[in-house]
Design a protein around this motif. Structure first.
Motif, mmCIF file in Angstrom:
data_model
loop_
_atom_site.group_PDB
_atom_site.id
_atom_site.type_symbol
_atom_site.label_atom_id
_atom_site.label_comp_id
_atom_site.label_asym_id
_atom_site.label_seq_id
_atom_site.Cartn_x
_atom_site.Cartn_y
_atom_site.Cartn_z
ATOM 1 N N GLU A 1 -6.389 10.163 -0.444
ATOM 2 C CA GLU A 1 -5.291 11.577 -0.372
ATOM 3 C C GLU A 1 -5.961 12.267 -0.568
ATOM 4 O O GLU A 1 -6.428 13.721 0.048
ATOM 5 C CB GLU A 1 -4.210 10.840 -0.460
ATOM 6 N N ILE B 1 1.167 -1.290 0.037
ATOM 7 C CA ILE B 1 0.169 -0.091 0.034
ATOM 8 C C ILE B 1 0.643 1.170 0.028
ATOM 9 O O ILE B 1 0.376 2.373 -1.031
ATOM 10 C CB ILE B 1 -0.679 0.442 1.114
ATOM 11 N N ARG C 1 -4.141 5.108 -1.958
ATOM 12 C CA ARG C 1 -4.340 5.470 -0.913
ATOM 13 C C ARG C 1 -3.916 6.347 -1.138
ATOM 14 O O ARG C 1 -4.129 8.489 -0.513
ATOM 15 C CB ARG C 1 -2.548 4.785 0.244
ATOM 16 N N ILE D 1 -2.436 8.405 6.115
ATOM 17 C CA ILE D 1 -2.607 9.144 5.035
ATOM 18 C C ILE D 1 -3.100 10.570 5.664
ATOM 19 O O ILE D 1 -3.493 11.289 6.224
ATOM 20 C CB ILE D 1 -3.524 8.937 4.316
#
Length: 283
Positions: free
Chosen positions: A149, A134, A145, A274
């Motif tokens: 974000e 990831i 991810r 994140i």
């Protein structure tokens, strides 16, 4: 405007967790005649014949120049035969697991199939491999991810420091736009992850928490992934599987009604952070 509450599961696959009715979770359901006629599983092992429960020697191996010059090999019990097949199964696994910290996983999972009676399998190494996957996926098109974000930055209500509940679906859409973490990359053919997990059966993604202040956010995101360590008839019918003795032994140990070793669920989890800011430039 209502704020999204956490923890919040934002994505689940159509395939459900703990699906013991899946086709690759069947075991002990095929006869010798079916294995030979439908799947052409005549030459299974170089060490033991699972159908006659006899040890294979140079005199009983069809490829040998000595074949047929003596009677069939020494008789053994079903348990002894299974033990020999599992040893060969482990040895052959090294063809697919050559280097890296995960190369020993496949042998552990084969042993778990032999002794675990279908109980789920967990390993800190699998969890670590998922987290690395990831974090190291830097593809703006595929990385869940990175897509999350971007969605956090664009859809957070920065005036009130909340993520609006009405925008929850956009987090799911971000996941759908990307590619779920799977071990089907080129390096996974050799590092032990492709043979242990490869594709995955079910994935749940949950936002554990989201903190927003000073035009910055920090999200804690949990990935729960499940795979099945088992083969279905579609797998063994494909040449890319059937050509390898490794998969022929696996299928016979799992599906032959004289063995019936149970497949199992492989459970993998990873938690990642994140972070980002309202005024950060797009990378």
């Amino acid at each position: 405007m209502a704020a999204l509450q956490f923890p919040c599961t934002i994505f689940t696959t159509q395939n459900r967790m703990d699906d013991y009715g899946a086709k690759d979770m069947r075991c002990g359901d095929l006869t010798e005649a079916q294995l030979k006629t439908h799947f052409y599983l005549l030459d299974v092992s170089t060490r033991a014949n699972p159908y006659t429960l006899t040890r294979i020697t140079p005199f009983t191996q069809p490829q040998s120049m000595f074949y047929g010059s003596r009677e069939e090999g020494e008789k053994m019990t079903r348990q002894q035969c299974a033990s020999i097949l599992f040893d060969e199964f482990r040895q052959l696994s090294r063809l697919f697991s050559i280097y890296g910290p995960y190369r020993h996983l496949i042998e552990q999972m084969i042993t778990h199939m032999q002794n675990g009676n279908g109980s789920p399998f967990r390993s800190m190494y699998l969890d670590r491999a998922l987290k690395e996957h990831i974090l190291n996926d830097r593809s703006e098109k595929n990385s869940t991810r990175i897509l999350l974000e971007k969605t956090f930055k664009e859809k957070i209500d920065w005036s009130n420091n909340v993520y609006p509940a009405e925008n929850k679906v956009l987090l799911r859409d971000a996941i759908l736009d990307g590619k779920l973490p799977k071990f089907d990359r080129f390096q996974d053919n050799f590092n032990g992850m492709g043979i242990t997990v490869h594709d995955t059966w079910a994935t749940h993604i949950t936002i554990k928490s989201l903190q927003i202040d000073n035009d910055r956010y920090r999200a804690v995101v949990h990935y729960k992934v499940q795979d099945h360590f088992g083969l279905d008839v579609d797998d063994i019918s494909k040449f890319k599987f059937n050509q390898f003795r490794f998969f022929r032994i696996w299928f016979v140990l799992q599906r032959y009604n004289q063995f019936g070793f149970r497949p199992f669920m492989t459970n993998i989890e990873a938690t990642v952070e994140i972070t980002g800011g309202r005024n950060e430039n797009k990378k």
